[in-house]
Design an enzyme around this catalytic site. Structure first.
Site, PDB file in Angstrom:
ATOM      1  N   SER A 155     -32.405 -24.242 -22.314  1.00  0.00           N
ATOM      2  CA  SER A 155     -33.383 -23.711 -23.273  1.00  0.00           C
ATOM      3  C   SER A 155     -33.946 -22.346 -22.905  1.00  0.00           C
ATOM      4  O   SER A 155     -34.672 -21.753 -23.703  1.00  0.00           O
ATOM      5  CB  SER A 155     -34.538 -24.705 -23.454  1.00  0.00           C
ATOM      6  OG  SER A 155     -34.083 -25.854 -24.134  1.00  0.00           O
TER       7      SER A 155
ATOM      8  N   GLU B  35       0.784  -1.226   0.000  1.00  0.00           N
ATOM      9  CA  GLU B  35       0.000   0.000   0.000  1.00  0.00           C
ATOM     10  C   GLU B  35       0.825   1.290   0.000  1.00  0.00           C
ATOM     11  O   GLU B  35       0.432   2.280  -0.597  1.00  0.00           O
ATOM     12  CB  GLU B  35      -0.944   0.011   1.221  1.00  0.00           C
ATOM     13  CG  GLU B  35      -2.001  -1.081   1.202  1.00  0.00           C
ATOM     14  CD  GLU B  35      -3.036  -0.882   0.119  1.00  0.00           C
ATOM     15  OE1 GLU B  35      -3.249   0.267  -0.308  1.00  0.00           O
ATOM     16  OE2 GLU B  35      -3.636  -1.881  -0.316  1.00  0.00           O
TER      17      GLU B  35
END
Length: 899
Positions: free
Chosen positions: A389, A116
């Site tokens: 489907s 960081e």
């Protein structure tokens, strides 16, 4: 005199030379002057800009909030609001284990700083080296494209400021970071960051993260665990190793690389840590902390996902209000349905469900799974599977109607067919081919071959673009015909599928499904909207025509179990299949499937449901408690959340018109007045595309029965009636051919006695000395034949007309269908009359009767003249039954049981 002239000439030349020299020297002096002026101007402008910048910075800094130690050290609680504005969760600091700086392991600090802010102990709140790199990135990608925030700045941002990417916020952040560095030590600032940062869900601080993920104290963590935690703050839920282990491991390895780069660990340590799977030391699911801190954990998890996607999770510690679209009643209904154990084939079977507002795309409820607790897999949003489907309206029929203006009545042929350009045959689920049918039938019956044909005709590009407009993103370079059946490598979640289907119910307008409506900041005035804007995904005509077909799925097709009485619902079923190699490897039955779907909608709500198992190779084995689970869940929830609410029907737009067509015509033509009802279909058309050609008017008749004969049987005192019939073309009528039989006695009125599908009947209880007249009429749907008639006098004589009755002397055909005889006579419809003594010359020329009789009653004993009402068939081999073919249009079972 000459000398004087020469002297003048010399002086003149000298003067001219001096003038020329002066002209040459003046030009560079003028240029130098201009350069000086430009430089001076730029300097003054720069100085003014610098002074102005300092002034603006000073102005912004003067309006910055004061440092507050309470805000610096403790995250504020944020409120999650439901759709009615009520708080359903306090998201805050209760999930936090505070760790003082002197108890933070050095390895943990090294991992955080390497990731960081590696220059944390060298800068004074702002890292100008890092800032320079970020400035270059912002020039290329736009302001705010890359940050250069130090740990100090992150503490300030998470404590005091809004998330705006403006010069004002950046100026205030820099000033407050500088002030923070002056008033607090580096160790105190690191401690603030360490305990304030969000780790995952509503858990803050690295100490809390160590307990939550590993069940350990910080000083008990190994290197790969430390690196995993250090990588979380950038994307807390996205790098959650419980939920996204692959993503978390990749992030962990980046952190290990940074630690090695900045000489915090050796290369050997880095490689050894990278070799350990990230899931190795995580708490088991049974050991994990239950998330009992809030209701509706599946919905909360999705809200956090949205905030992370918008890079806003750090705001959760700033006391904001998050306005969500949660409907508590709908959410409770979803959770109750999912946890109904008797619906499932096993305790391990799972399901996920998403409910959205059809009009707005707002997610009103999410079902993450059975007994979802917040730290396990979310089967509504995280689970992505092949759609089966349910994709057919999206990849085949929707784009075809949208681009080619097909009618719902367009004829397509269900026939043997291979995938385009291959020798691979496509198979319907039932292994059958149904021939010509309409697009409507092909979709609501979920026939596979027509779906592939339509996809290949509309084309990959248009099909992919249509799906993309509905939020289902396909790589068109890998979009194949098999995708039209929901196979292939493209997988989707219930959230995505609900959003796509909602557009069909909303007139073709798509809004991305979203849980968060807006964020209200701590000042109560500043707001940020997160609701996506609606977009037109298809024409209104396309949306309605697909919807009208999908209505039939629930009334006549594969989704009838999902239907809710009284609601106008459209929807589609879907199942997926295992490839042959998996079936063979695992010894699966052909009926085993991995996934089952149902997606459906009303004008108010759209629901998508998936059912199956977390592990792909664990199959669904049953129908009622397996494949049908999504339909059953849909019905339970849709019925519950629609109760007491007005649900409007889908309205046909002006861009759609209806017309009655001749079924099976190619190209379509309109039905005429003489077209039989079974060949008439009322279908939908995009306005302006109704065909003008009409079927030719023709009179369609059904032939009268022929060879009508009546024979008296003395032994049974009955009359046997038989006839033949040439059935019409089965495409010209609907339903079976039936025969209505009537009788008249001694010239009296005709009485209808029975209707039968056979070619024979027996009339019992006759009286000698009377004349019986019989008529038989053939019927098929709306078609009625002329009658055939014959008479029989019971005094030994016979008058017979085996052909059709004369048109001018047709016997009356009565309407009383329930009158079974006259003067005590009884009718036996195809019955087996008992008795041995028949008359010679009987119409049925069998050889098995007594005394040489040809009676078809073969040696059976019975009473003469009895009225036998037993409805039995004569033996097939002894009777000629002309199967008219009247029952050629049968109600076949659905093509897909759960597709």
């Amino acid at each position: 005199m000459s000398d004087q002239l020469n002297s003048r000439t010399a002086r003149r030349k000298k003067l001219e030379q001096e003038r020329a020299k002066n002209k040459k020297t003046k030009k560079p002096q003028k240029a130098t002057s201009w350069i000086k002026k430009i430089v001076l101007t730029i300097f003054l402008i720069g100085l003014a800009g610098l002074l102005g910048g300092f002034g603006l910075f000073a102005y912004y800094a003067s309006s910055a909030p004061a440092l507050d130690e309470n805000l610096l050290k403790d995250p504020l609680t944020s409120d999650f609001l439901d759709v009615d504005g009520n708080v359903f969760m306090k998201f805050g600091a209760e999930k936090r284990e505070f760790v003082p700086y002197n108890e933070i392991p050095k390895l943990m600090e090294d991992a955080i700083l390497a990731t960081e802010d590696v220059r944390f102990y060298k800068h004074h709140g702002m890292d100008f080296w890092r800032l320079g790199g970020a400035v270059l990135a912002n020039v290329r990608g736009g302001f705010g494209s890359q940050g250069a925030s130090t740990l100090t700045q992150q503490v300030i941002k998470n404590s005091f400021l809004t998330d705006e990417k403006t010069l004002k916020r950046k100026a205030q952040e820099a000033w407050l970071a500088f002030k923070l560095e002056r008033e607090y030590s580096k160790e105190e600032i690191f401690e603030m960051y360490f305990n304030k940062i969000l780790m995952s869900g509503n858990r803050y601080g690295f100490g809390t993260g160590a307990k939550y993920f590993y069940g350990k104290n910080l000083d008990e963590l190994d290197l790969q665990e430390v690196a995993t935690l250090a990588g979380l703050p950038q994307y807390p839920n996205g790098y959650n190793p419980f939920l996204h282990p692959e993503r978390a491991e990749k992030r962990r390895n980046i952190v290990l690389g940074l630690m090695y780069q900045h000489k915090k660990i050796t290369k050997e340590q880095m490689e050894a840590a990278k070799a350990i799977p990230v899931t190795t030391t995580l708490l088991s699911e049974a050991e994990r902390e239950e998330n009992n801190s809030s209701k509706y954990p599946a919905y909360v998890a999705y809200v956090l996902d949205e905030l992370e996607a918008a890079d806003l999770t750090h705001l959760l510690s700033e006391g904001i209000k998050i306005q969500t679209n949660l409907d508590p009643k709908a959410q409770q209904s979803v959770e109750n349905a999912l946890n109904t154990s008797e619906l499932y084939e096993s305790e391990e079977m799972q399901a996920g469900m998403t409910v959205v507002d059809t009009k707005t795309g707002a997610i009103v409820a999410i079902g993450g799974g059975r007994n979802y607790s917040g730290h396990n897999w979310n089967f509504a949003s995280n689970q992505k599977r092949q759609p089966g489907s349910v994709i057919k309206p999206i990849l085949s029929y929707g784009p075809m109607i949208e681009n080619n203006s097909w009618s719902t009545g367009t004829t397509i042929v269900d026939e043997p067919y291979n995938y385009k350009g291959t020798n691979r045959a496509i198979r319907n689920v039932d292994g059958r081919y149904l021939g010509k049918m309409t697009v409507r039938e092909a979709l609501y019956k979920s026939r596979n071959i027509p779906a592939v044909k339509v996809f290949e005709e509309v084309g990959v590009s248009k099909a992919g673009a249509f799906a993309d407009g509905l939020g289902l993103h396909y790589n068109t370079n890998k979009l194949y015909s098999s995708d039209a059946l929901g196979g292939g490598e493209h997988n989707f979640s219930t959230v995505e599928m609900a959003g796509a289907y909602a557009a069909f119910g909303n007139g073709g307008i798509y809004t991305k499904p979203h849980a968060v409506k807006k964020i209200v900041f701590r000042d109560g005035k500043t707001e940020r909207s997160l609701a996506p804007k609606p977009v037109v995904a298809m024409k209104e005509s396309t949306a309605y025509m697909i919807t009208d077909i999908l209505r039939d799925v629930l009334t006549s097709g594969t989704g009838q179990r999902a239907n809710v009485s009284g609601l106008d619902i459209a929807g589609k079923t879907g199942t997926t299949n295992y490839p042959s190699e998996i079936i063979q490897k695992n010894g699966f039955k052909s009926t085993y499937v991995p996934d089952s779907w149902f997606a459906g909608y009303t004008t108010n709500y759209t629901i998508a449901v998936w059912g199956g198992y977390e592990k792909y190779t664990t199959p669904i084995k049953t129908y009622d408690y397996g494949r049908y689970v999504p339909q059953n869940l849909f019905k339970m929830v849709m019925r519950d959340i629609s109760s007491g609410k007005d649900t409007a029907r889908f309205k046909k737009p002006s861009s759609v018109e209806e017309a009655t067509i001749l079924y099976g015509s190619q190209p379509l033509i309109l039905a005429s007045n003489s077209t039989p009802s079974n060949l008439r279909r009322t279908e939908l058309f995009v306005r302006g595309t109704v065909p003008v050609e009409m079927a030719k008017e023709e009179v369609i008749e059904i032939a009268a029965p022929t060879d009508l004969a009546a024979q008296y049987d003395v032994a049974t005192n009955s009359i046997s009636l038989s006839w033949a019939h040439n059935a019409p073309d089965p495409e010209l009528y609907e339903g079976p051919v039936q025969f209505t039989v009537a009788v008249g006695v001694d010239g009296g009125g005709m009485q209808e006695l029975t209707t039968t599908g056979e070619h024979f009947v027996t009339f019992s209880g006759v009286e000698m000395g009377r004349t019986y007249t019989f008529s038989v009429v053939a019927r098929a749907g709306e078609l009625v034949s002329k009658p055939a008639s014959t008479s029989l006098k019971l005094d030994g004589g016979q008058e017979e007309d085996p052909g059709n009755a004369d048109e001018d002397n047709e016997p009356e055909v009565p309407n009383d269908e329930n009158n079974n005889g006259q003067n005590g006579n009884g009718w036996n419809n195809g019955n087996n009359n008992n008795g041995n003594n028949g008359n010679n010359g009987n119409w049925n020329n069998g050889n098995n009767g007594n005394n040489g009789n040809g009676n078809w009653n073969n040696g059976n004993n019975g009473n003469n003249g009895n009225n036998n009402d037993t409805n039995k068939q004569p033996p097939q081999e002894d009777s000629t039954q002309n199967d008219s073919g009247g029952n050629t249009e049968t109600n076949e079972s659905s093509d897909e049981i759960a597709q």
